[in-house]
Design a protein around this motif. Structure first.
Motif, PDB file in Angstrom:
ATOM      1  N   MET A   1       0.309   9.770   2.408  1.00 59.28           N
ATOM      2  CA  MET A   1      -0.582   8.632   2.621  1.00 59.28           C
ATOM      3  C   MET A   1      -1.608   8.945   3.699  1.00 59.28           C
ATOM      4  SD  MET A   1      -0.925   5.882   1.005  1.00 59.28           S
ATOM      5  CE  MET A   1      -2.449   4.991   1.154  1.00 59.28           C
ATOM      6  N   LYS A   2      -1.236   9.716   4.726  1.00 56.54           N
ATOM      7  CA  LYS A   2      -2.201  10.107   5.756  1.00 56.54           C
ATOM      8  C   LYS A   2      -3.315  10.960   5.155  1.00 56.54           C
ATOM      9  CE  LYS A   2       0.833   9.969   9.775  1.00 56.54           C
ATOM     10  NZ  LYS A   2       1.515  10.769  10.819  1.00 56.54           N
TER      11      LYS A   2
ATOM     12  N   ILE B   1      -3.959   1.245  -2.955  1.00 54.03           N
ATOM     13  CA  ILE B   1      -4.591   1.648  -1.691  1.00 54.03           C
ATOM     14  C   ILE B   1      -5.180   0.463  -0.929  1.00 54.03           C
ATOM     15  CG2 ILE B   1      -5.051   4.012  -2.413  1.00 54.03           C
ATOM     16  CD1 ILE B   1      -7.991   3.146  -2.838  1.00 54.03           C
TER      17      ILE B   1
ATOM     18  N   ARG C   1     -11.617   7.908   3.761  1.00 56.40           N
ATOM     19  CA  ARG C   1     -12.678   7.859   4.774  1.00 56.40           C
ATOM     20  C   ARG C   1     -13.803   8.840   4.443  1.00 56.40           C
ATOM     21  NH1 ARG C   1      -8.176   7.195   8.021  1.00 56.40           N
ATOM     22  NH2 ARG C   1      -8.087   9.383   8.621  1.00 56.40           N
TER      23      ARG C   1
ATOM     24  N   ASN D   1      -5.526   8.642   3.140  1.00 58.44           N
ATOM     25  CA  ASN D   1      -6.371   7.843   4.037  1.00 58.44           C
ATOM     26  C   ASN D   1      -7.575   8.654   4.502  1.00 58.44           C
ATOM     27  OD1 ASN D   1      -4.720   5.600   3.915  1.00 58.44           O
ATOM     28  ND2 ASN D   1      -3.571   6.150   5.752  1.00 58.44           N
ATOM     29  N   HIS D   2      -7.345   9.915   4.857  1.00 60.77           N
ATOM     30  CA  HIS D   2      -8.445  10.777   5.291  1.00 60.77           C
ATOM     31  C   HIS D   2      -9.460  10.965   4.159  1.00 60.77           C
ATOM     32  CE1 HIS D   2     -10.662  13.902   7.334  1.00 60.77           C
ATOM     33  NE2 HIS D   2     -10.533  14.664   6.258  1.00 60.77           N
TER      34      HIS D   2
ATOM     35  N   ARG E   1       0.844  -1.191   0.000  1.00 59.38           N
ATOM     36  CA  ARG E   1       0.000   0.000   0.000  1.00 59.38           C
ATOM     37  C   ARG E   1       0.886   1.249   0.000  1.00 59.38           C
ATOM     38  NH1 ARG E   1      -3.529   3.271   3.430  1.00 59.38           N
ATOM     39  NH2 ARG E   1      -5.596   3.139   2.524  1.00 59.38           N
TER      40      ARG E   1
ATOM     41  N   ASN F   1      -5.127  -3.039   1.310  1.00 59.66           N
ATOM     42  CA  ASN F   1      -4.268  -3.379   2.449  1.00 59.66           C
ATOM     43  C   ASN F   1      -3.229  -4.438   2.068  1.00 59.66           C
ATOM     44  OD1 ASN F   1      -5.146  -6.172   3.273  1.00 59.66           O
ATOM     45  ND2 ASN F   1      -7.112  -5.124   3.436  1.00 59.66           N
TER      46      ASN F   1
END
Length: 120
Positions: A96-97, A49, A104, A100-101, A30, A51
């Motif tokens: 990546m953070k 993206i 979501r 990820n947000h 990922r 897992n």
């Protein structure tokens, strides 16, 4: 990093010259960017993206296209690992953070926001 769509034959020739045509399908992680054959032989940069456990055991991965240095998480695709042509790079932890947000936001709809493209 400029993202250019090219025909598969041209990319394969370049990969053979650079000897980067072998990808170990068990080592797809990922956050890595690859060149992948997407639609009608068009080659596109994609960001993995899905897992890492799924990446190891499954024959498919979930990716988002990288366009002009940005990813739009609203355009997720599941593709066969066989469509991956070459490893490009791994994105940073901070990028990546942010991604990820945005995932979501896109999937769960948190913060009453619409997902926006993220520069990487």
């Amino acid at each position: 990093m400029e993202n250019v769509k090219v025909k598969k034959e041209i990319v394969n020739q370049e990969l053979k010259q650079k000897k980067k045509h072998y990808i170990d399908w068990k080592c797809i992680v990922r956050g890595q960017i690859y060149l992948a054959e997407m639609y009608d032989g068009i080659v596109q940069e994609v960001l993995v993206i899905s897992n890492n456990t799924g990446n190891f055991y499954s024959g498919v991965i979930t990716v988002v296209e990288v366009l002009n240095g940005k990813v739009d998480v609203t355009q997720m695709n599941t593709i066969s690992k066989k469509r991956l042509l070459a490893y490009v790079r791994t994105i940073g932890e901070e990028s990546m953070k942010l991604i990820n947000h945005q995932i979501r936001v896109c999937i769960i709809g948190i913060d009453n926001m619409a997902a926006k493209p993220v520069a990487i």
